[in-house]
Design a protein around this motif. Structure first.
Motif, mmCIF file in Angstrom:
data_model
loop_
_atom_site.group_PDB
_atom_site.id
_atom_site.type_symbol
_atom_site.label_atom_id
_atom_site.label_comp_id
_atom_site.label_asym_id
_atom_site.label_seq_id
_atom_site.Cartn_x
_atom_site.Cartn_y
_atom_site.Cartn_z
ATOM 1 N N PHE A 168 0.813 -1.221 0.000
ATOM 2 C CA PHE A 168 0.000 0.000 0.000
ATOM 3 C C PHE A 168 0.843 1.267 0.000
ATOM 4 O O PHE A 168 0.320 2.365 0.186
ATOM 5 C CB PHE A 168 -0.930 0.007 1.217
ATOM 6 C CG PHE A 168 -1.926 -1.121 1.225
ATOM 7 C CD1 PHE A 168 -3.065 -1.072 0.438
ATOM 8 C CD2 PHE A 168 -1.710 -2.240 2.009
ATOM 9 C CE1 PHE A 168 -3.983 -2.111 0.439
ATOM 10 C CE2 PHE A 168 -2.615 -3.285 2.022
ATOM 11 C CZ PHE A 168 -3.761 -3.219 1.234
ATOM 12 N N ILE A 169 2.149 1.152 -0.213
ATOM 13 C CA ILE A 169 3.033 2.308 -0.076
ATOM 14 C C ILE A 169 2.740 3.388 -1.123
ATOM 15 O O ILE A 169 2.877 4.581 -0.847
ATOM 16 C CB ILE A 169 4.517 1.871 -0.150
ATOM 17 C CG1 ILE A 169 5.435 2.959 0.406
ATOM 18 C CG2 ILE A 169 4.917 1.501 -1.570
ATOM 19 C CD1 ILE A 169 5.473 3.010 1.900
ATOM 20 N N GLU A 170 2.302 2.990 -2.320
ATOM 21 C CA GLU A 170 2.027 3.993 -3.361
ATOM 22 C C GLU A 170 0.880 4.907 -2.979
ATOM 23 O O GLU A 170 0.820 6.052 -3.445
ATOM 24 C CB GLU A 170 1.691 3.316 -4.700
ATOM 25 C CG GLU A 170 2.876 2.718 -5.419
ATOM 26 C CD GLU A 170 2.920 1.210 -5.230
ATOM 27 O OE1 GLU A 170 3.630 0.534 -5.981
ATOM 28 O OE2 GLU A 170 2.235 0.719 -4.316
ATOM 29 N N LEU A 171 -0.032 4.416 -2.143
ATOM 30 C CA LEU A 171 -1.173 5.228 -1.734
ATOM 31 C C LEU A 171 -0.959 5.851 -0.360
ATOM 32 O O LEU A 171 -1.868 6.455 0.202
ATOM 33 C CB LEU A 171 -2.443 4.376 -1.741
ATOM 34 C CG LEU A 171 -2.779 3.760 -3.110
ATOM 35 C CD1 LEU A 171 -4.016 2.884 -3.021
ATOM 36 C CD2 LEU A 171 -2.949 4.838 -4.168
ATOM 37 N N ALA A 172 0.264 5.687 0.171
ATOM 38 C CA ALA A 172 0.640 6.295 1.453
ATOM 39 C C ALA A 172 1.751 7.310 1.201
ATOM 40 O O ALA A 172 1.472 8.474 0.888
ATOM 41 C CB ALA A 172 1.073 5.214 2.444
ATOM 42 N N ARG A 247 -2.571 9.581 -4.983
ATOM 43 C CA ARG A 247 -2.213 9.803 -3.569
ATOM 44 C C ARG A 247 -2.815 11.094 -3.046
ATOM 45 O O ARG A 247 -3.313 11.148 -1.922
ATOM 46 C CB ARG A 247 -0.688 9.835 -3.403
ATOM 47 C CG ARG A 247 -0.030 8.501 -3.314
ATOM 48 C CD ARG A 247 1.406 8.615 -2.866
ATOM 49 N NE ARG A 247 2.225 9.411 -3.763
ATOM 50 C CZ ARG A 247 2.782 8.949 -4.879
ATOM 51 N NH1 ARG A 247 2.571 7.700 -5.245
ATOM 52 N NH2 ARG A 247 3.531 9.718 -5.627
ATOM 53 N N GLU A 248 -2.755 12.135 -3.856
ATOM 54 C CA GLU A 248 -3.295 13.422 -3.427
ATOM 55 C C GLU A 248 -4.795 13.326 -3.172
ATOM 56 O O GLU A 248 -5.302 13.831 -2.163
ATOM 57 C CB GLU A 248 -3.013 14.475 -4.509
ATOM 58 C CG GLU A 248 -1.530 14.800 -4.681
ATOM 59 C CD GLU A 248 -1.281 15.700 -5.877
ATOM 60 O OE1 GLU A 248 -2.251 15.950 -6.637
ATOM 61 O OE2 GLU A 248 -0.133 16.140 -6.071
ATOM 62 N N ARG A 249 -5.507 12.668 -4.057
ATOM 63 C CA ARG A 249 -6.962 12.567 -3.914
ATOM 64 C C ARG A 249 -7.340 11.640 -2.757
ATOM 65 O O ARG A 249 -8.291 11.919 -2.016
ATOM 66 C CB ARG A 249 -7.567 12.081 -5.231
ATOM 67 C CG ARG A 249 -7.307 13.012 -6.402
ATOM 68 C CD ARG A 249 -7.956 12.511 -7.677
ATOM 69 N NE ARG A 249 -9.407 12.703 -7.660
ATOM 70 C CZ ARG A 249 -10.206 12.355 -8.663
ATOM 71 N NH1 ARG A 249 -9.695 11.785 -9.752
ATOM 72 N NH2 ARG A 249 -11.505 12.561 -8.585
ATOM 73 N N VAL A 250 -6.583 10.554 -2.594
ATOM 74 C CA VAL A 250 -6.837 9.652 -1.469
ATOM 75 C C VAL A 250 -6.615 10.377 -0.154
ATOM 76 O O VAL A 250 -7.410 10.243 0.790
ATOM 77 C CB VAL A 250 -5.944 8.399 -1.564
ATOM 78 C CG1 VAL A 250 -5.947 7.625 -0.242
ATOM 79 C CG2 VAL A 250 -6.401 7.494 -2.698
ATOM 80 N N ALA A 251 -5.534 11.162 -0.061
ATOM 81 C CA ALA A 251 -5.236 11.890 1.172
ATOM 82 C C ALA A 251 -6.356 12.878 1.499
ATOM 83 O O ALA A 251 -6.747 13.021 2.667
ATOM 84 C CB ALA A 251 -3.909 12.630 1.037
ATOM 85 N N ALA A 273 -2.745 5.383 4.654
ATOM 86 C CA ALA A 273 -2.979 4.931 3.286
ATOM 87 C C ALA A 273 -4.460 5.066 2.949
ATOM 88 O O ALA A 273 -5.104 6.026 3.353
ATOM 89 C CB ALA A 273 -2.486 3.492 3.119
ATOM 90 N N ASN A 274 -5.011 4.111 2.240
ATOM 91 C CA ASN A 274 -6.393 4.202 1.765
ATOM 92 C C ASN A 274 -7.332 3.314 2.565
ATOM 93 O O ASN A 274 -8.284 2.754 2.028
ATOM 94 C CB ASN A 274 -6.462 3.831 0.276
ATOM 95 C CG ASN A 274 -5.962 2.422 0.009
ATOM 96 O OD1 ASN A 274 -4.984 1.974 0.616
ATOM 97 N ND2 ASN A 274 -6.608 1.722 -0.900
#
Length: 332
Positions: A168-172, A247-251, A273-274
């Motif tokens: 999950f690192i790409e979304l963190a 990542r920006e939108r998930v955050a 993360a997500n």
């Protein structure tokens, strides 16, 4: 004599199973996939199905290697990350070996260790392999790169291998990754299917020294990555940088959802993360059923040893609103 097998592990993402039983339309908050994946200009070509895949997957490994600055000999691929977890354990563990796993975390580490004939412990002393999920599933705890490098040094000093799962690192925060580090005591696992929201493809990959990768590749079943998955993965890695927008939108959505959970008075682990791990004021099983009756599927965390916790994915704003409304109606 028959081998005593461990009990099969429970996972989220069972929305297809429910749909086939005419349970109606469901919002799946149980599977942690990217709600804002990059658009990949890919159309399946039936012609690729007439030949066996290249079991060395040279082109695919070259594409991955370029994306991460790694040599193709340092890359392995598999039919989902779970296959690589099992291949790694089969290659690195044997009867009587100990593997350090500190719960709560992804259940397949324990499963793979036991299937390899080894045993699990929470004590790092004497362990041959130490497993770490970063960010951790289900808690969302994210270790920094300096922390991980210190842990790698310590683990190597004990003669053990650090298995670092970065699914999950790409979304963190990919800046905390060790995917660019080549060390004889390190294996880094990644998953394409979560970050690009294609769990049906089943594609995982990993990095290690050529010697370690050769062992994993020897254990891996031949042709496990099918031609469609290979074709999609090659195209996806050419758009790897597009995940920054995800990542920006998930955050942004994670912050909004966290605020609404605060309004409900719910306690949760600091998310990175997500997904978010929630402590709930009743048995998880009861809340899961109540939410399910309203068309919301969440992760029951009893299988993580957390009987009063659920895990929810971060989804789009409208979907997150529906989750909050359902929680308001279902909580005591």
């Amino acid at each position: 004599m028959r081998k005593n097998l461990p009990k099969k592990m429970e996972h989220g993402g069972r929305v297809r199973w429910h749909r086939t039983r005419e349970r109606g339309e469901l919002l799946d908050f149980s599977a942690n996939v990217n709600p804002y994946p990059p658009r990949i200009p890919w159309t399946p070509d039936p012609l690729v199905l007439k030949d066996y895949p290249d079991d060395r997957y040279e082109l695919l490994k070259e594409v991955i290697g370029r994306a991460f600055g790694r040599d193709t000999a340092e890359v392995t691929i598999g039919n989902g990350s779970v296959e690589l977890i099992r291949a790694f354990c089969s290659a690195m563990l044997g009867d009587g070996d100990m593997a350090c796993i500190r719960p709560p975390t992804f259940a397949e580490y324990e499963m793979a260790v036991k299937l390899a004939g080894a045993r699990c412990t929470a004590d790092e002393n004497g362990a041959v392999v130490r497993f770490l999920c970063n960010p951790n599933n289900p808690t969302g705890l994210l270790h920094t790169r300096p922390e991980l490098l210190r842990l790698l040094e310590k683990t190597a000093g004990q003669g053990a291998c650090l298995f670092l799962d970065e699914a999950f690192i790409e979304l963190a925060d990919p800046h905390q990754s060790l995917a660019d580090v080549s060390h004889e005591n390190l294996f880094v696992l990644r998953s394409l299917t979560k970050s690009f929201a294609v769990p049906g493809i089943r594609f995982g990959y990993g990095f290690g020294t050529p010697e370690l990768i050769e062992k994993v590749e020897t254990v891996r079943l031949p042709w496990t990555v099918n031609a469609f998955a290979e074709s999609f993965a090659i195209e996806a890695f050419r758009h790897y940088e597009d995940l920054e927008r995800s990542r920006e939108r998930v955050a942004r959505e994670r912050n909004w959802l966290s605020g609404r959970l605060d309004d409900l008075g719910l306690v949760y682990e600091p998310p990175s993360a997500n997904y978010i791990l929630l402590a709930v004021p009743l048995e998880a099983e009861v809340l899961v059923e109540r939410l399910f009756s309203r068309g919301i599927l969440v992760r029951d965390c009893r299988s993580f040893g957390l009987p009063r916790h659920i895990r929810v994915a971060v989804r789009t704003r409208e979907e997150n609103r529906q989750l909050i409304e359902a929680l308001e109606a279902c909580l005591p």
